[in-house]
Each structure stands twice: as C-alpha cells, then as structure tokens.
Design a protein around this motif. Sequence first.
Motif, PDB file in Angstrom:
ATOM      1  N   PRO A 144     -56.500  -8.474 -51.010  1.00  0.00           N
ATOM      2  CA  PRO A 144     -56.110  -8.113 -52.384  1.00  0.00           C
ATOM      3  C   PRO A 144     -56.862  -6.913 -52.940  1.00  0.00           C
ATOM      4  O   PRO A 144     -56.418  -6.322 -53.928  1.00  0.00           O
ATOM      5  N   CYS A 145     -58.002  -6.536 -52.339  1.00  0.00           N
ATOM      6  CA  CYS A 145     -58.804  -5.424 -52.855  1.00  0.00           C
ATOM      7  C   CYS A 145     -58.397  -4.113 -52.179  1.00  0.00           C
ATOM      8  O   CYS A 145     -58.400  -4.002 -50.955  1.00  0.00           O
ATOM      9  N   GLU A 146     -58.065  -3.147 -52.999  1.00  0.00           N
ATOM     10  CA  GLU A 146     -57.575  -1.866 -52.496  1.00  0.00           C
ATOM     11  C   GLU A 146     -58.590  -1.187 -51.581  1.00  0.00           C
ATOM     12  O   GLU A 146     -58.227  -0.622 -50.538  1.00  0.00           O
ATOM     13  N   ASP A 147     -59.880  -1.215 -51.949  1.00  0.00           N
ATOM     14  CA  ASP A 147     -60.888  -0.532 -51.143  1.00  0.00           C
ATOM     15  C   ASP A 147     -61.047  -1.175 -49.773  1.00  0.00           C
ATOM     16  O   ASP A 147     -61.352  -0.495 -48.786  1.00  0.00           O
ATOM     17  N   VAL A 148     -60.855  -2.482 -49.687  1.00  0.00           N
ATOM     18  CA  VAL A 148     -60.912  -3.156 -48.384  1.00  0.00           C
ATOM     19  C   VAL A 148     -59.736  -2.703 -47.527  1.00  0.00           C
ATOM     20  O   VAL A 148     -59.885  -2.399 -46.338  1.00  0.00           O
ATOM     21  N   ARG A 149     -58.556  -2.639 -48.132  1.00  0.00           N
ATOM     22  CA  ARG A 149     -57.374  -2.178 -47.384  1.00  0.00           C
ATOM     23  C   ARG A 149     -57.572  -0.738 -46.909  1.00  0.00           C
ATOM     24  O   ARG A 149     -57.242  -0.397 -45.769  1.00  0.00           O
ATOM     25  N   LEU A 177     -58.832   1.556 -38.499  1.00  0.00           N
ATOM     26  CA  LEU A 177     -57.765   1.580 -37.496  1.00  0.00           C
ATOM     27  C   LEU A 177     -57.536   3.002 -36.987  1.00  0.00           C
ATOM     28  O   LEU A 177     -57.221   3.207 -35.813  1.00  0.00           O
ATOM     29  N   GLY A 178     -57.708   3.977 -37.881  1.00  0.00           N
ATOM     30  CA  GLY A 178     -57.594   5.367 -37.457  1.00  0.00           C
ATOM     31  C   GLY A 178     -58.718   5.779 -36.526  1.00  0.00           C
ATOM     32  O   GLY A 178     -58.511   6.524 -35.566  1.00  0.00           O
ATOM     33  N   ARG A 179     -59.926   5.312 -36.795  1.00  0.00           N
ATOM     34  CA  ARG A 179     -61.058   5.613 -35.909  1.00  0.00           C
ATOM     35  C   ARG A 179     -60.843   4.947 -34.543  1.00  0.00           C
ATOM     36  O   ARG A 179     -61.098   5.544 -33.501  1.00  0.00           O
ATOM     37  N   LEU A 180     -60.377   3.697 -34.576  1.00  0.00           N
ATOM     38  CA  LEU A 180     -60.124   2.957 -33.340  1.00  0.00           C
ATOM     39  C   LEU A 180     -59.022   3.640 -32.530  1.00  0.00           C
ATOM     40  O   LEU A 180     -59.098   3.746 -31.308  1.00  0.00           O
ATOM     41  N   ALA A 181     -57.980   4.091 -33.238  1.00  0.00           N
ATOM     42  CA  ALA A 181     -56.879   4.873 -32.634  1.00  0.00           C
ATOM     43  C   ALA A 181     -56.218   4.163 -31.463  1.00  0.00           C
ATOM     44  O   ALA A 181     -55.886   4.779 -30.451  1.00  0.00           O
ATOM     45  N   LEU A 182     -56.041   2.852 -31.585  1.00  0.00           N
ATOM     46  CA  LEU A 182     -55.287   2.091 -30.599  1.00  0.00           C
ATOM     47  C   LEU A 182     -53.991   1.632 -31.241  1.00  0.00           C
ATOM     48  O   LEU A 182     -53.969   1.285 -32.423  1.00  0.00           O
ATOM     49  N   ASN A 183     -52.921   1.570 -30.461  1.00  0.00           N
ATOM     50  CA  ASN A 183     -51.624   1.281 -31.061  1.00  0.00           C
ATOM     51  C   ASN A 183     -51.355  -0.214 -31.142  1.00  0.00           C
ATOM     52  O   ASN A 183     -51.752  -0.862 -32.087  1.00  0.00           O
ATOM     53  N   GLY A 184     -50.721  -0.789 -30.148  1.00  0.00           N
ATOM     54  CA  GLY A 184     -50.347  -2.192 -30.264  1.00  0.00           C
ATOM     55  C   GLY A 184     -49.424  -2.382 -31.455  1.00  0.00           C
ATOM     56  O   GLY A 184     -48.395  -1.730 -31.579  1.00  0.00           O
ATOM     57  N   LYS A 185     -49.810  -3.270 -32.367  1.00  0.00           N
ATOM     58  CA  LYS A 185     -49.016  -3.532 -33.558  1.00  0.00           C
ATOM     59  C   LYS A 185     -49.406  -2.625 -34.727  1.00  0.00           C
ATOM     60  O   LYS A 185     -48.904  -2.785 -35.830  1.00  0.00           O
ATOM     61  N   LEU A 236     -49.177   0.748 -35.590  1.00  0.00           N
ATOM     62  CA  LEU A 236     -48.260   1.685 -36.243  1.00  0.00           C
ATOM     63  C   LEU A 236     -47.267   0.947 -37.133  1.00  0.00           C
ATOM     64  O   LEU A 236     -46.997   1.367 -38.266  1.00  0.00           O
ATOM     65  N   LYS A 237     -46.729  -0.149 -36.636  1.00  0.00           N
ATOM     66  CA  LYS A 237     -45.765  -0.928 -37.423  1.00  0.00           C
ATOM     67  C   LYS A 237     -46.401  -1.421 -38.711  1.00  0.00           C
ATOM     68  O   LYS A 237     -45.750  -1.464 -39.767  1.00  0.00           O
ATOM     69  N   ALA A 238     -47.702  -1.774 -38.665  1.00  0.00           N
ATOM     70  CA  ALA A 238     -48.385  -2.275 -39.845  1.00  0.00           C
ATOM     71  C   ALA A 238     -48.755  -1.158 -40.812  1.00  0.00           C
ATOM     72  O   ALA A 238     -48.807  -1.371 -42.031  1.00  0.00           O
ATOM     73  N   LEU A 239     -48.989   0.049 -40.304  1.00  0.00           N
ATOM     74  CA  LEU A 239     -49.427   1.154 -41.159  1.00  0.00           C
ATOM     75  C   LEU A 239     -48.259   1.875 -41.846  1.00  0.00           C
ATOM     76  O   LEU A 239     -48.430   2.422 -42.940  1.00  0.00           O
ATOM     77  N   ILE A 240     -47.099   1.902 -41.207  1.00  0.00           N
ATOM     78  CA  ILE A 240     -45.973   2.669 -41.755  1.00  0.00           C
ATOM     79  C   ILE A 240     -45.630   2.297 -43.197  1.00  0.00           C
ATOM     80  O   ILE A 240     -45.392   3.183 -44.030  1.00  0.00           O
ATOM     81  N   PRO A 241     -45.611   1.001 -43.584  1.00  0.00           N
ATOM     82  CA  PRO A 241     -45.303   0.679 -44.987  1.00  0.00           C
ATOM     83  C   PRO A 241     -46.261   1.320 -45.987  1.00  0.00           C
ATOM     84  O   PRO A 241     -45.863   1.651 -47.113  1.00  0.00           O
ATOM     85  N   ALA A 246     -53.211   6.546 -44.599  1.00  0.00           N
ATOM     86  CA  ALA A 246     -52.373   5.887 -43.598  1.00  0.00           C
ATOM     87  C   ALA A 246     -51.693   6.927 -42.703  1.00  0.00           C
ATOM     88  O   ALA A 246     -51.608   6.748 -41.478  1.00  0.00           O
ATOM     89  N   LYS A 247     -51.231   8.021 -43.296  1.00  0.00           N
ATOM     90  CA  LYS A 247     -50.598   9.083 -42.511  1.00  0.00           C
ATOM     91  C   LYS A 247     -51.596   9.726 -41.553  1.00  0.00           C
ATOM     92  O   LYS A 247     -51.272  10.044 -40.396  1.00  0.00           O
ATOM     93  N   ILE A 248     -52.827   9.933 -42.039  1.00  0.00           N
ATOM     94  CA  ILE A 248     -53.864  10.519 -41.184  1.00  0.00           C
ATOM     95  C   ILE A 248     -54.198   9.569 -40.035  1.00  0.00           C
ATOM     96  O   ILE A 248     -54.353   9.990 -38.886  1.00  0.00           O
ATOM     97  N   ALA A 249     -54.304   8.265 -40.337  1.00  0.00           N
ATOM     98  CA  ALA A 249     -54.599   7.280 -39.290  1.00  0.00           C
ATOM     99  C   ALA A 249     -53.505   7.273 -38.224  1.00  0.00           C
ATOM    100  O   ALA A 249     -53.791   7.215 -37.023  1.00  0.00           O
TER     101      ALA A 249
END
Length: 291
Positions: A164-169, A176-184, A186-191, A203-206
């Motif tokens: 629920p906290c914006e800064d945590v999200r 996730l961008g630093r990790l740079a692994l795909n799996g699920k 991209l689907k989670a970041l697109i929204p 999110a776009k940068i990640a």
Amino acid sequence: MIYVVKSNDTLFKIAERFKTTVPSILDANIICNPDFIAEGEPLLIPDDISKSDIPKAGAGPFYITRPGDTLDCIANQVGMSTELLAIINNIQNSNVLYSGNELLTTGLYYDNPEDLKRLWETTPGDDCFINGIADHGIYYLGSFQWLAYGEASIQPLLELLANPCEDVRLNAIISLGRLALNGKVLKALIPFTKNEDYISDFAKIAIRRIGLKSMGLDRVHITMNNSYLSTESDTIEVPKGSEIVVLKWFVPNLEEEGPRGGYQVYDYVQIVNTGQTGFFPRAGDAAITFI
C-alpha cells in the motif's frame, strides 16, 4: 585529489610527481596488479593521513575486473570473503576471472529474501512515512541485497509491488531493474507504465534495463534523473533515461563537499550514445542515481 592516468604513466612516476609513495596510492585505490594501470583511469592520490579511513576508490556497490585480478585479491580489497563474493556473483570457478566484468561487492546482511521482504513491509508507519535514514539504509542498500540473492528475489519483490505504500512499490521497481531478470517481471511492471505519475518513469527505466541485460549488455545502466558529466574541459548535461557504462566505481573527491556534507563521490562513466567519458556525481550518502 583525483588524477587521471596518462600515457606511459607508472605508479612510481605518479607517486614521485605528487610527492607520495606507491604503497600510499595502493592503500587509496583497489589495485590488484600494480604493474597494470590503464590510460584514462582515475586514481585517488592521498594527500592527508587523517583521511586514511576513506574507503578505497574503485568499488561499491560494484567493481570492474581488470587484467591481473584474482577473486581472492578483490575480496580482500573490499573486505569480503572469497566464497561470499563468488556466491553473490554466481561465479562457479573462483580461479577463472574474466577482465571487464561487473562484480557486486555488497555483502548479505539478512539470512534470506523473506527476512528482507518483511523488513521492507514493516518499516513504514501507518501513514507510509519512511525517514531518510531508513530510506537509505533499508531500501537503497536493500536494493543491492536483492541483487545478491539473485533469482530468489523475484517473487518477494513482485509481492512488494502490491504494497500500500508508494515508496515501497517504487523501491521494489528499482530493485527489479537492478536485478534485471525477466520471468514474470515484465508482465508485472507494464501496468505501472500506464499510470500518470512519477513511478511510471521508473517502471519504464526498469523495463529498459531488463531488455539491455537480456541482450547481454549487463554493464549498461540507465540514469533515473537529470544530472551532469564533468570532463576535463566541460560540464555536460545528462538527461534522465540516458544509458551509461561505468568504467570505475566509487571515485571520492576529497576536495569537494557532497550534497549532505562530507566529500563528494563520483563514478567514472561513459555516455553510450556520445562516447563521452567523465565523472558522474552521486547523491547524498554516496547513493548512485541510475539503475
């Protein structure tokens, strides 16, 4: 002071020029092979014994491997065991080390990703406020902890995207961008890219960073805000979203005050689309501002 190595320089010549010693230069910089210093490489030249507690230039949160490096030497220089350095960088054979790789040099401070996830969930107050100390110590530094855990970080971070906290999200997206692994991922970041808020930019940068790594461009990072590059002759604007390659991590300028006091820290980088090289500034607490 910071000195950029010139053609035909040796550590002995540099030490003589600045009235210091080779051991003093070695104490100030991560150098495993004293016979190899590259033209264009910035070195920290010690000039004050009272500043001997400054971390060595060249590593943090990553280190770029060089000819003559060994995993044992790098681990010793960054204060980490060889075994841990190999584990967090997924190195199967510690006797084989290729030049030009980017090694994570941040140790593991929590037993497992779930412990870190709980800390991220419980740190904000009911109003989602996170003070500056926690933001840096738990979330910024934690983003490299996720990287050290590797693929085991993906599921906990995906769950944190629903916090629920914006800064945590936001910090989960950066991680996730630093990790740079795909799996699920991209689907989670697109929204998040469809929102009209500042999180969408991250999110776009990640997503871009994940795409770069999938092409084998592990060392290409993307800036998260507008900044600048200091060259020998000019100061160049670097807009948010620029792609950079870090040539040397953690170059402290002891003669320049940082954003929150202390000394200013830079990374020596190359801008991908122009080829220009120079010093890219870090934010307060020596935090990097790129993914």
